[in-house]
Design an enzyme around this catalytic site. Structure first.
Site, PDB file in Angstrom:
ATOM      1  N   LYS A  81       0.839  -1.197   0.000  1.00  0.00           N
ATOM      2  CA  LYS A  81       0.000   0.000   0.000  1.00  0.00           C
ATOM      3  C   LYS A  81       0.875   1.248   0.000  1.00  0.00           C
ATOM      4  O   LYS A  81       1.926   1.296   0.648  1.00  0.00           O
ATOM      5  CB  LYS A  81      -0.916  -0.027   1.227  1.00  0.00           C
ATOM      6  CG  LYS A  81      -1.973   1.060   1.280  1.00  0.00           C
ATOM      7  CD  LYS A  81      -2.910   0.805   2.464  1.00  0.00           C
ATOM      8  CE  LYS A  81      -3.871   1.935   2.701  1.00  0.00           C
ATOM      9  NZ  LYS A  81      -4.762   1.669   3.861  1.00  0.00           N
ATOM     10  N   SER A 156      -9.358   2.383   3.427  1.00  0.00           N
ATOM     11  CA  SER A 156      -8.457   3.079   2.536  1.00  0.00           C
ATOM     12  C   SER A 156      -7.611   2.148   1.678  1.00  0.00           C
ATOM     13  O   SER A 156      -6.896   2.598   0.781  1.00  0.00           O
ATOM     14  CB  SER A 156      -7.546   4.007   3.339  1.00  0.00           C
ATOM     15  OG  SER A 156      -6.697   3.287   4.211  1.00  0.00           O
ATOM     16  N   SER A 180      -9.815   0.232   7.595  1.00  0.00           N
ATOM     17  CA  SER A 180      -9.293   0.237   6.227  1.00  0.00           C
ATOM     18  C   SER A 180      -8.792  -1.095   5.700  1.00  0.00           C
ATOM     19  O   SER A 180      -8.451  -1.198   4.525  1.00  0.00           O
ATOM     20  CB  SER A 180      -8.180   1.277   6.107  1.00  0.00           C
ATOM     21  OG  SER A 180      -8.686   2.568   6.356  1.00  0.00           O
TER      22      SER A 180
END
Length: 469
Positions: A81, A156, A180
């Site tokens: 990420k 997210s 997330s």
């Protein structure tokens, strides 16, 4: 954009295998790590134009993980990420407020991930600084849900979820500061375990905060991939303050007492009918498997939601105030998106409340632990309603309307970030039009094993739906 599901499953080196199967094939010499990486790159290029999940491509210079007996996932391709540093790759944080440059160091968690043997092919997209619950931007293409591209993949870790759900890689890094990992898992039909705070190497961003909300983890399509990752990660680092996890390989024998929560304690957050039915049907399955399910109540109300929202604003305020020092000298706070700006303004109006907010949020851990005097686990929704269309949570929505929508949507997950306790999202439900609905299981601190054993049992009882079917 509407239409059919988007995926890249096909007859190549990756096939339809999960990470555990691919790692076994690499060890047996049936396929090479290079062949797996090439197939993953081809799949990423196939879906990127429709789903837009990739923030940075390192296809020509992937970061190869470690090898050896402790590297159980050696040779399996993945993505990191774009809010965790990996030396040589930029860390953009999903923001247009600064220009991301190649990182000079590798974060502790990224080292731990590489220690499991995974090969990193690049970075996945996230909303600005991970603050939103949909991976959307003020002036860029959103990340789209492979099950229905007109809808949100969550956030997210939305880019990671899109890649795993679409079959590009079987496992991808995710992290969770308010839901997330679990939110995109719920939206994209994946397994998403948020571990106990400190189970993995602490995240560089969260450890600087008065309350560390952020934990790292992965998104997968199978329970055994999640279990294998955490077992391999424990070979790299084990927190002596937590019970060892080891490799969870199947369901447990003990029948559990499970508290059932259908509604958020927040008055504005009404659980929609499809989500309610998904949780109720999962409860019925658990009872059929011999577990005892009883109504329960979460001991958190409107004050908790207000405190979390102010603390959320505190994080946005810190980002704006320290961006030039921490991120890049060219950081421009005026280029932050509408959500970040709105949270920052809200905090500045009420910053004098911060000491009380921090004190009450720290006290939440005791209230959370009290639930488990009666129950082994809690079953509840991940989200108060199903994944919304793209645009519903856009940072371009006026702030007061957007924050209201977020609070009505993200009504369950923040509790486990504040308390540091583990929770998992499992894809047991579906909407009338075939999109996934995740259900949420909460456990006491250090009890990831309990969550994984029950997840194995549910998956074995009725395997998750596959996007390619």
């Amino acid at each position: 954009m509407t239409g059919e599901r988007v995926h890249a499953f096909g007859d190549d080196a990756l096939g339809e295998h999960d990470a555990v199967a691919l790692a076994a094939a690499v060890r047996a010499g049936e396929v090479s790590a290079e062949e797996l990486a090439e197939a993953a790159v081809a799949r990423a290029e196939q879906v990127d134009g429709r789903l837009a999940p990739v923030a940075f491509e390192a296809y020509l210079t992937p970061r190869v993980g470690r090898s050896g007996p402790a590297a159980a996932l050696a040779g399996v391709p993945t993505f990191l990420k774009d809010n965790v540093d990996l030396r040589g790759m930029p860390t953009g944080q999903g923001s247009a407020a600064f220009r991301a440059r190649p990182a000079r160091r590798t974060a502790g968690f990224a080292e731990q991930l590489l220690g499991t043997g995974l090969t990193v092919l690049g970075k996945t997209r996230l909303p600005e600084f991970g603050l939103n619950a949909s991976t959307e931007y003020a002036a860029a293409e959103p990340v789209r849900n492979p099950w229905q591209p007109s809808h949100s993949p969550g956030a997210s870790s939305g880019g990671a979820a899109a890649l795993v759900a679409a079959g590009v890689v079987p496992i991808a890094h995710a992290n969770d500061g308010g839901g997330s990992i679990r939110i995109p898992a719920a939206c994209c039909g994946l397994v998403g375990l948020k571990p106990t705070r400190g189970r993995l190497v602490l995240n560089d961003q969260g450890r600087r905060l008065p309350i560390d909300l952020i934990t790292d983890g992965v998104l997968t399509r199978t329970v055994r991939d999640t279990a294998a990752f955490f077992a391999a990660a424990e070979q790299q680092y084990r927190n002596p303050a937590l019970p060892p996890l080891g490799l969870v390989a199947g369901s447990g024998e003990r029948r559990l007492r499970i508290g059932l929560v259908l509604d958020s304690p927040l008055e504005a957050a009404v659980t929609d009918q499809q989500t309610r039915q998904a949780v109720e049907r999962t409860a019925a399955r658990l009872e059929a498997l011999g577990h005892r399910v009883e109504p329960a109540v979460l001991p958190f109300g409107e004050q908790f939601a207000q405190d979390f929202t102010l603390y959320w604003g505190y994080i946005a305020f810190l980002i704006a105030a320290t961006g030039k020092l921490v991120l890049d000298r060219g950081f421009q706070a005026r280029r932050l998106d509408g959500l970040t700006q709105g949270l920052r303004r809200s905090f500045r109006r009420e910053f004098l409340k911060t000491p009380g907010v921090v004190r009450r949020l720290r006290q939440a851990e005791q209230a959370y632990a009290g639930m488990f005097a009666e129950y082994d686990l809690i079953l509840c929704p991940v989200l108060a309603h199903v994944a919304p269309p793209i645009g519903h949570l856009s940072p371009n929505v006026p702030f007061e309307e957007l924050i209201g929508r977020l609070r009505r949507y993200v009504a369950f997950t923040p509790v486990n970030n504040v308390t540091g306790a583990p929770a998992i999202s499992l894809p047991t439900g579906e909407t009338a039009d075939g999109r996934p609905i995740g259900v949420h299981l909460l456990a006491p601190h250090g009890e990831e094993r309990r969550l994984l054993e029950l997840a194995f049992e549910l998956e074995q009882d009725r395997p998750w739906r596959r996007i390619q079917d």
